[in-house]
Design an enzyme around this catalytic site. Structure first.
Site, PDB file in Angstrom:
ATOM      1  CB  THR A 117      25.202  49.158  21.776  1.00  0.00           C
ATOM      2  OG1 THR A 117      25.490  50.330  22.534  1.00  0.00           O
ATOM      3  CG2 THR A 117      26.431  48.764  20.974  1.00  0.00           C
ATOM      4  CG  HIS A 119      24.272  46.026  28.956  1.00  0.00           C
ATOM      5  ND1 HIS A 119      24.173  45.515  27.674  1.00  0.00           N
ATOM      6  CD2 HIS A 119      24.805  47.260  28.827  1.00  0.00           C
ATOM      7  CE1 HIS A 119      24.628  46.416  26.811  1.00  0.00           C
ATOM      8  NE2 HIS A 119      25.018  47.474  27.483  1.00  0.00           N
ATOM      9  CG  ASN A 161      28.547  52.005  23.412  1.00  0.00           C
ATOM     10  OD1 ASN A 161      29.491  52.603  23.908  1.00  0.00           O
ATOM     11  ND2 ASN A 161      28.190  50.794  23.805  1.00  0.00           N
ATOM     12  CG  PHE A 162      28.782  58.560  24.034  1.00  0.00           C
ATOM     13  CD1 PHE A 162      29.052  59.636  23.210  1.00  0.00           C
ATOM     14  CD2 PHE A 162      27.496  58.405  24.526  1.00  0.00           C
ATOM     15  CE1 PHE A 162      28.059  60.547  22.879  1.00  0.00           C
ATOM     16  CE2 PHE A 162      26.496  59.315  24.211  1.00  0.00           C
ATOM     17  CZ  PHE A 162      26.776  60.387  23.377  1.00  0.00           C
ATOM     18  CE  LYS A 174      20.996  48.486  28.062  1.00  0.00           C
ATOM     19  NZ  LYS A 174      20.956  49.967  28.095  1.00  0.00           N
TER      20      LYS A 174
END
Length: 247
Positions: A144, A133, A105-106, A137
């Site tokens: 994550t 989500h 995850n960013f 997806k």
């Protein structure tokens, strides 16, 4: 000095957002935007120095190997990695003297939530993870959630904590979720969501809830841009944006 950046998976939801973020970032130039139909080669990468992969789990590892062979460092946001695939990339990157950063995850909130959960885990009898989500997806649980559960499991290991209490004897539908390092993980796919995670930690008489929400894919872009700026000069595999943040 301007960093020359390529994006693979450039037509996808995340990839297209990365393309715009790179174009808007100071000191960066987008020199290639590749998608599934495009071959990864030194020519198609157009002298890129760093490539960002937001493709799909079924091709991300092969993309990374091809990008390394083409002579670039790689930032990866695609999930679906295993310990075995991590190791193959680690060996390849070290052999070539290149760098790969793979982050589940960013988003800064998600990175900090994972860190907070690991810090709290040794002090709580129970812990469970719920990841939520959008229904498009393709993998479950999310990268994550896997990283969160592994962090909790590692933090609990060696602390003298017993297995988490759970008197369930019958669950034919698997509604208790999947176990990752002893931590139950539950995946929700719901229209209207982007990406959310709740980490529940419990003791007798108390509960701690850590929650992070991303309402738009732009929330991941500061972390992606930071990773692009930070990967140069590294060698081998780095897993997790927290290593860049030094937390």
């Amino acid at each position: 000095m301007t960093i020359r950046v390529a994006v693979t998976g450039a037509k996808g939801r995340m990839g297209s957002t990365v393309v715009e973020a790179v174009r808007a970032a100071e000191g960066m130039e987008l020199v290639a935007a590749l998608d599934a139909e495009d071959e990864i080669s030194p020519e198609s990468l157009n002298a890129a120095e760093v490539a960002v992969d937001f493709s799909i789990p079924s091709v991300t590892e092969s993309n990374v190997h091809a990008l390394l062979d083409a002579g670039v460092d790689v930032v990866v946001g695609t999930t679906g990695w295993t310990e075995e695939s991590y190791e193959r990339v680690r060996v390849h990157a070290e052999e070539l003297g290149r760098a790969v950063l793979i982050a589940p995850n960013f988003a800064m909130g998600a990175v900090l939530a994972m860190k907070f959960a690991a810090l709290a885990a040794p002090y709580f009898e129970s812990a469970e993870v719920i990841e939520m989500h959008h229904p498009n997806k393709v993998d479950a649980p999310s990268g994550t959630a896997i990283a969160t559960a592994r962090g909790i499991g590692a933090a609990r290991k060696g602390t003298g904590l017993d297995s988490m209490p759970d008197a369930t004897q019958s669950d034919p539908e698997g509604t208790r979720g999947g176990l990752i390092d002893g931590v139950p993980v539950h995946a929700v796919r719901l229209r209207g969501l982007t990406a959310s995670e709740e980490i529940l930690l419990g003791n007798p008489g108390e509960q701690l809830v850590i929650r992070t929400d991303s309402f738009d894919r732009v929330s991941f872009m500061p972390g992606v841009i930071l990773a692009i700026r930070s990967i140069r000069g590294r060698v081998g595999l780095t897993i997790g944006l927290d290593k860049i943040l030094d937390i």
